[in-house]
Design a protein around this motif. Structure first.
Motif, PDB file in Angstrom:
ATOM      1  N   ARG A  98      11.248  -1.951   3.666  1.00  0.00           N
ATOM      2  CA  ARG A  98       9.808  -1.603   4.107  1.00  0.00           C
ATOM      3  C   ARG A  98       9.697  -1.544   5.624  1.00  0.00           C
ATOM      4  NH1 ARG A  98       7.042  -1.100  -0.574  1.00  0.00           N
ATOM      5  NH2 ARG A  98       7.698  -2.343  -2.481  1.00  0.00           N
ATOM      6  N   LYS A 152       9.193   2.523  -3.400  1.00  0.00           N
ATOM      7  CA  LYS A 152       9.154   1.906  -4.804  1.00  0.00           C
ATOM      8  C   LYS A 152      10.709   1.363  -5.198  1.00  0.00           C
ATOM      9  CE  LYS A 152       5.367   5.158  -6.517  1.00  0.00           C
ATOM     10  NZ  LYS A 152       5.182   5.867  -7.462  1.00  0.00           N
ATOM     11  N   THR A 190       7.645   9.712  -0.638  1.00  0.00           N
ATOM     12  CA  THR A 190       7.960   8.473  -1.737  1.00  0.00           C
ATOM     13  C   THR A 190       9.493   8.360  -1.657  1.00  0.00           C
ATOM     14  OG1 THR A 190       6.069   8.685  -3.041  1.00  0.00           O
ATOM     15  CG2 THR A 190       7.922   7.395  -3.870  1.00  0.00           C
ATOM     16  N   GLU A 214       4.905   3.006   7.638  1.00  0.00           N
ATOM     17  CA  GLU A 214       3.593   3.058   6.742  1.00  0.00           C
ATOM     18  C   GLU A 214       3.402   4.382   6.149  1.00  0.00           C
ATOM     19  OE1 GLU A 214       0.397   1.411   9.059  1.00  0.00           O
ATOM     20  OE2 GLU A 214       1.245  -0.335   9.317  1.00  0.00           O
ATOM     21  N   SER A 261       5.732   5.875   1.151  1.00  0.00           N
ATOM     22  CA  SER A 261       5.753   5.051   0.103  1.00  0.00           C
ATOM     23  C   SER A 261       6.909   4.545  -0.644  1.00  0.00           C
ATOM     24  CB  SER A 261       5.074   5.457  -1.329  1.00  0.00           C
ATOM     25  OG  SER A 261       4.980   4.571  -2.372  1.00  0.00           O
TER      26      SER A 261
END
Length: 348
Positions: free
Chosen positions: A61, A71, A108, A66, A69
């Motif tokens: 991460r 997942k 993403t 930021e 995204s």
């Protein structure tokens, strides 16, 4: 430049930092080449890939930032696999960073794990056996890759990034690692719709075990206590001087040997030796792993740490068979201190 004007401390520090940065880039490049050619030393463990990915999630991460995204979609019933955890983390991080770079406007990234069956047709041209595999994938919805570029994706030194932004060895390293692990990697992409890279690992018949890796980075340097003595075995004079200085800065007493024969003579004597720190590749017909075996015949409780830039296939097997700890060259003093703590124990 430092030699010409050594009397300007600030300038010397600045130049030394630049030299260290260049050395580290050279080290990374060499490791990537070894990985592509399947010559890096692997330390496989049977593990649950979900556990590794979850432990790794925080670092991933931070790497994407930021605007993107990230997942994790992990199948709770995923099979165990046998793999070098450090190399697997490096491969996944490489793919995540590539995905990030393909999404300049955000998007993403999905990291998935699931069990799959690969039939004969899936593995026919890859010298693999059909059967149960674990698939780990990294998928993005970024800019995608055109077919002409995709055909060269795993080639060493091929990169679509601008000069200075990539070595062209990232995917080549992933490819080499997957072949070393007995698996396979595929990549699918469409311009404007994103990219999916899938890693296929054969299912391990062994149960997963807890990783034996030790996280030491936040622990203070381990310094010698009560006269701990290291027998240093190194044939390269420049490396020898650096190693002696590093060990003495950590308050160890140092005995120096240039080859295995001289080291065994020290070990035959009665002098205190708490640990042997030896290069793997040495002249004289005996490498560091073989020396370790002979050393423990003389002193069964002797602690042993080996170091090498590349041990070669024969040395690789010897090191793994004996369960020896290896510090990769080039190393900093702090990295040496961490390995010393691992080998000698955590007492301060």
């Amino acid at each position: 430049m430092m030699i010409r004007r050594p009397d300007q401390p600030d300038r010397v520090v600045r130049l030394a930092e630049a030299a260290m940065t260049a050395a580290r880039r050279g080290e990374k490049l060499t490791q990537q080449l070894l990985a592509f050619s399947r010559r890096q030393m692997l330390r496989p463990e049977t593990l649950n890939p979900n556990r590794l990915l979850l432990d790794f999630e925080g670092l991933a991460r931070r790497a994407v930032g930021e605007a993107i995204s990230l997942k994790f979609e992990l199948d709770a019933g995923v099979f165990p696999i046998r793999v070098d955890p450090t190399q697997l983390e490096s491969a996944i991080l490489n793919l995540i960073v590539n995905a990030r770079d393909a999404m300049s406007d955000g998007g993403t990234i999905s990291v998935q794990s699931r069990n799959v069956h690969r039939d004969t047709q899936d593995v026919a041209e890859k010298s693999l056996s059909p059967g149960a595999y674990v698939m780990l994938s990294v998928t993005d919805d970024g800019s995608g890759i055109d077919a002409a570029t995709l055909a060269h994706a795993f080639e060493p030194f091929f990169t679509t990034k601008e000069i200075g932004k990539g070595s062209g060895l990232g995917l080549a390293q992933v490819y080499g690692f997957m072949r070393s692990a007995g698996g396979d990697v595929t990549i699918e992409s469409e311009v404007g719709k994103g990219t999916a890279v899938r890693l296929f690992f054969p299912r391990s018949a062994e149960p997963a075990v807890e990783s034996q890796r030790v996280i030491l980075s936040k622990v203070p340097l381990r310094r010698a206590t009560t006269g701990e003595t290291v027998l240093l075995v190194e044939d390269d004079e420049e490396v020898l001087r650096m190693a002696v200085e590093s060990l003495e800065e950590l308050h160890y007493k140092v005995m120096v040997s240039c080859d295995a024969k001289e080291a065994l003579e020290y070990l035959t004597g009665e002098a205190r030796i708490d640990m042997m720190f030896s290069d793997v590749v040495m002249p004289g017909g005996m490498n560091g792993a073989q020396l370790a075996v002979e050393a423990r015949k003389l002193r069964p409780d002797l602690k042993i740490l080996l170091t090498s830039g590349y041990v070669g296939p024969t040395g690789d097997h010897q090191v793994l068979d004996e369960g020896l700890t290896v510090l990769n060259k080039p190393y900093r003093r702090d990295e040496l201190a961490e390995k010393l703590r691992l080998v000698l124990g955590n007492k301060s």
